[in-house]
Design an enzyme around this catalytic site. Structure first.
Site: not given
Length: 967
Positions: A646, A609, A86, A47, A649, A573, A613
């Protein structure tokens, strides 16, 4: 007749038209309905949080989630795909704090938790429509209408049930430990959250601090009968002695209560001009003291119990000094540490201890111990019964009355602490530098974490370590090295899960405690809660969030006192890892749906993850159900910008997915993401790379498709009445390649390798265009009744229809366009969408390995022949008399002789001679080109007849160009 196709195509517009078709005709829903009752294939949707715009990395994970269920559906599986959101945790809270202009928890408390959480609930879905639009636009088929949301009471109740199961198994406890703490967010983080925030470029002080040896210190040898007594009247009577320790966190020095040495290491007493320094002998050169005189050498064990003067006396600076009292509660729900405050002491001294964690690789071989700030320090504090001094509050600010740095944030306090030590008489700062090293930052707010001793609720995942490891052995990881590498190593080094958070917007911790007898109760459901005696504060309709759930109290079953909920919420989590059962409100309802979908056949997310997750899924499932909850996982590498940086913003290098979709279309973007790099590799992203995919693959495919439709309509080709035409070598070759392609793509996708599958399709499309279609063009221009033309039409039609089905999981839009025109336009009984069709099955009787190899050799020879012509500056339209070809064996010679006519035509020579294993001379009458063991030379001398033929071809070419220009 096929619908006319323009060679000029606007893929974004075509895709939007097909989105309307899918929606109007409910193609996704039909793809499920037609397979209902078949073997189920389950995708778990990891999610996302929809309180920010989706990025290009979200497109990556979503198309990889899409490709396998599409493939499995076409293979006959029932593949439902339930979406999810989520909605809890720090990501949401920080967005709301930013909106409200808050900088900390105190402002939230003052503002009101109810109003703050109301903003959180609203913020969660602020970008929901944008997420749904992006999901639809890229062709990710997902059931968003019935998506689960982690904020719903039904979802929370399932999480409560899970925690109650763990509570009953003795797997939940409250411990006083050192935990990674974010001072900005005011809460602990779990070890897998910490793993998400490490930086390799953190810059900190690198300082060497002197701890003055106490004048009354006695050092007793524990390995010999010899005794050494260091007193001012002894060896150091004319110069003071100092233990030299190294640290990168000066702010922890006010919390120092011991020094640690390695018992078996050798330590040197080095004489300087005005003092003696004690440090590990092996590190003298590292520190820069190798040129000084060593007046004594001691074992680390001989330094144990030596005492030194503290850098800061806590009592003089308004900070408590405490000693530990550890106990385990009778119900084993709490393993905690109580403290006994110590009396003020003017002549306070601390002592040297021996530990097994002192490094001889860097520093001085003497470690400064601050039990309030380090995990090993805290364990030493308990085992050695050291003092505990905590001079930092939960906001990361120095407490007490320290003149220079009280009230300062720890990083701001660093230089002030060093100034203080430097100005002492004598100076206690030996050397100060800067170091760039790895340090953990908060994964959401990017504040440096503090390792901070405090009470936190834990899940005993360490007790299930072997089950976690054995369960991982049953999972198929792509790429495979993740299994026993990144994920396996994480499990091998498993620590208990610190799962409580001192925050506001999350699943409330379902543990109540009695203020009277200090007993605890874990509530496992709403029914359980409503059945509690003397229940108060429960208001319906329910909202199982703070502050409403905080008001619910009931009578203690042991003493009759009031049970009040622990104020923490749980790690978000845990929410996401509970989705296999919580999405169904299991075990309270939907038991059949849960059983059918557990365990998942497939999941996919990015490599970070593995400690997010993926881990939370695996840990919760193992603890609750004693087995893994997913069978196959594609672990994706990260997306970087075109320069390998990477995306962020702050750097201004974030790529807006919509700009790419609007310019090039979803299929081009999908194909790039599938084929640019294997799934587990880091990949650089640029819009130019997507544009290249559009030119090199999609437009090549489209041009073949457009070419076929134009000429098929001219000749009224009807695939239903084509029969079985007599096939040429060229036809048999491409059909052989096609059927081998079907087998290869099927195998790759069944092995969760979309990249290899896509690259094989790319190679085939290139050969179809640049060899089959190019060499077959004249066949399509002959008379309508020509049998060879019919064979060409039938063959190319079969290739395009099969390609549309092979491409359907990868590029669902262009595949649909081709299928609906090529199949549905001429066959009213065909299924209305390629996504309702079956995946192709290879006809292995059509696979001719010898012909494929012969054609490969012929293509190589032709390529070298053209290269040799280019080297001589002779155009391909100019016929030449002869070509000499070197081959490796008699078998290759025989294979090429079968296709000599193709070589004559492609290289435009009158004669070709094959030489087995011989060198082809590069004499003045020939131009040559070589590749590996192959060599081709072409005769460059032109007879008058050859020149005349070349001129004739040039005239024809120019006339044709004029005809095209004239329309």
């Amino acid at each position: 007749m096929f619908r006319p196709v323009s060679s000029k195509v606007n893929f974004p517009q075509l895709e939007k038209n097909l989105l309307s078709f899918w929606k109007e005709h409910q193609i996704f829903e039909k793809s499920l309905e037609t397979r209902f009752g078949a073997t189920q294939f389950t995708l778990y949707e990891g999610p996302p949080t929809a309180n920010g715009s989706p990025g290009i990395h979200h497109v990556l994970s979503r198309v990889f989630k899409d490709v396998i269920p599409r493939y499995k559906t076409m293979k006959g599986y029932y593949a439902p795909r339930k979406g999810g959101w989520d909605t809890h945790g720090l990501p949401v809270e920080l967005e709301v704090e930013k909106m409200l202009g808050f900088t900390g928890k105190a402002q939230i408390e003052e503002y009101g938790v109810a109003k703050f959480n109301a903003h959180c609930r609203e913020s969660v879905f602020g970008y929901l429509k944008e997420w749904e639009a992006m999901t639809e636009r890229i062709g990710f088929w997902l059931d968003l209408e019935h998506a689960y949301r982690t904020l719903e009471d039904s979802y929370i109740e399932s999480c409560w049930w899970a925690l109650k199961q763990l509570w009953d198994k003795g797997l939940i406890y409250q411990g006083y430990k050192v935990t990674p703490h974010c001072p900005r967010c005011g809460t602990s983080l779990s070890s897998h959250e910490v793993a998400l925030g490490y930086r390799d470029d953190a810059e900190d002080p690198s300082v060497y601090i002197k701890f003055k040896l106490d004048s009354k210190s006695l050092v007793r040898s524990e390995i010999s009968d010899r005794q050494l007594v260091f007193k001012l009247g002894g060896l150091f009577s004319h110069k003071p002695a100092f233990f030299l320790a190294w640290t990168t966190t000066p702010w922890t020095l006010p919390g120092n209560t011991a020094l640690a040495v390695a018992p078996d290491a050798e330590y040197a007493v080095v004489e300087l001009e005005n003092e003696h320094l004690i440090l590990a002998k092996a590190l003298l050169e590292y520190v820069g003291l190798s040129s000084y005189k060593v007046v004594e050498t001691l074992k680390g064990s001989e330094l144990v119990n030596a005492t030194y003067q503290p850098l800061f006396n806590p009592h003089k600076n308004g900070v408590e000094r405490r000693r530990p009292q550890t106990y385990i509660s009778s119900d084993v729900t709490r393993i905690t540490t109580a403290f006994e405050v110590q009396e003020s002491k003017e002549d306070l001294v601390y002592r040297v201890i021996a530990t097994d964690f002192v490094s001889m690789e860097e520093g001085t071989g003497i470690v400064h111990i601050a039990p309030a700030f380090g995990e090993v320090d805290f364990e030493a504090f308990k085992s050695e019964e050291l003092d505990f001094v905590q001079p930092v509050d939960l906001d990361g600010k120095m407490t007490g009355t320290y003149p220079r740095f009280a009230g300062k944030f720890v990083k701001e306090a660093d230089p002030l602490i060093l100034e203080d030590l430097k100005e002492r008489e004598p100076s206690l700062l030996y050397r100060s530098e800067r170091i760039v090293h790895t340090y953990p930052f908060c994964w959401r707010c990017e504040t440096p974490l503090l390792y901070y001793a405090k009470r936190t609720w834990y899940i005993r995942t360490s007790l299930k370590k072997e089950a976690l490891i054995s369960g991982n052995a049953e999972i198929n990881w792509y790429p495979e090295h993740i299994k026993y590498g990144r994920f396996g190593n994480w499990l091998e080094n498993n620590v208990d899960w610190a799962f409580s958070r001192e925050r506001y917007w999350g699943t409330p911790l379902n543990i109540w405690s009695c203020s009277n007898c200090s007993s605890y109760e874990c509530v496992g459901s709403l029914a359980d809660l409503k059945a509690k005696p003397n229940l108060e504060g429960l208001v319906e309709p329910l909202d199982l969030h703070r502050p409403f759930v905080d008001d619910i109290t009931f009578a203690c079953s042991k003493c009759g006192g009031r049970m009040k909920r622990q104020t923490e919420v749980i790690d978000c989590w845990f929410d996401s890892g509970a989705m296999p059962f919580a999405q169904w409100h299991y075990p309270f309802e939907n038991e059949d749906a849960f059983n059918r979908s557990f365990s998942a056949d497939y999941i996919s997310e990015a490599v970070d993850q593995t400690r997010g997750w993926f881990y939370s899924l695996h840990a919760i499932s193992t603890l609750l159900f004693d087995r893994p909850c997913f069978k196959n996982v594609i672990c994706l590498g990260h997306i970087l910008d075109a320069e390998g940086e990477k995306m962020s913003k702050a750097r201004g290098n974030v790529v807006d997915p919509w700009s790419v979709l609007d310019s090039y279309g979803a299929d081009a973007l999908r194909w790039y993401l599938f084929t640019a790099a294997p799934a587990g590799n880091v990949r650089r992203f640029s819009s130019d790379a997507v544009a290249e995919v559009l030119r090199n693959f999609l437009l090549t495919l489209w041009n073949i498709y457009s070419f076929f439709v134009i000429y098929a309509n001219i000749d009224c080709f009807d695939p239903k009445s084509a029969g079985t035409p007599l096939l040429s070598d060229l036809d048999r070759w491409i059909l052989s390649r096609l059927n081998q392609l079907v087998a290869d793509v099927d195998e790759a996708l069944s092995n969760y390798d979309p990249t290899s599958a896509g690259r094989k399709v790319e190679t085939f499309v290139d050969e179809l265009s640049n060899w089959y279609v190019r060499r077959s063009r004249r066949r399509f221009w002959k008379s309508q009744s020509d049998a060879d033309k019919l064979a060409a039409y039938t063959t190319l039609y079969g290739c395009l229809v099969t390609l549309s089905k092979l491409l359907a999981p990868f590029t669902p839009f262009v595949a649909e366009e081709m299928y609906r025109n090529l199949v549905c336009s001429v066959d009213s009984k065909a299924v209305e969408s390629v996504h309702l069709a079956d995946f192709p099955v290879p006809d292995r009787t059509q696979i001719d390995a010898e012909l494929v190899e012969a054609t490969r050799l012929a293509m190589t020879v032709c390529s070298l022949g053209r290269a040799a012509r280019a080297k001589a500056g002779i155009k391909v339209r100019q016929p030449l008399s002869r070509a000499l070809v070197k081959v490796r064996s008699a078998g290759e010679k025989k294979a090429l002789q079968r296709l000599t006519y193709q070589i004559l035509d492609e290289v435009n020579v009158k004669e070709v001679e094959f030489r087995e294993g011989e060198e082809v001379s590069d004499d003045p009458g020939y131009a040559s080109a070589a590749e590996g063991d192959y060599w081709v030379a072409v005769a460059t001398e032109l007879s008058p007849e050859l020149e005349a033929e070349g001129i004739a071809r040039e005239v024809v070419r120019r006339l044709q160009t004029m005809r095209r220009s004239a329309g």
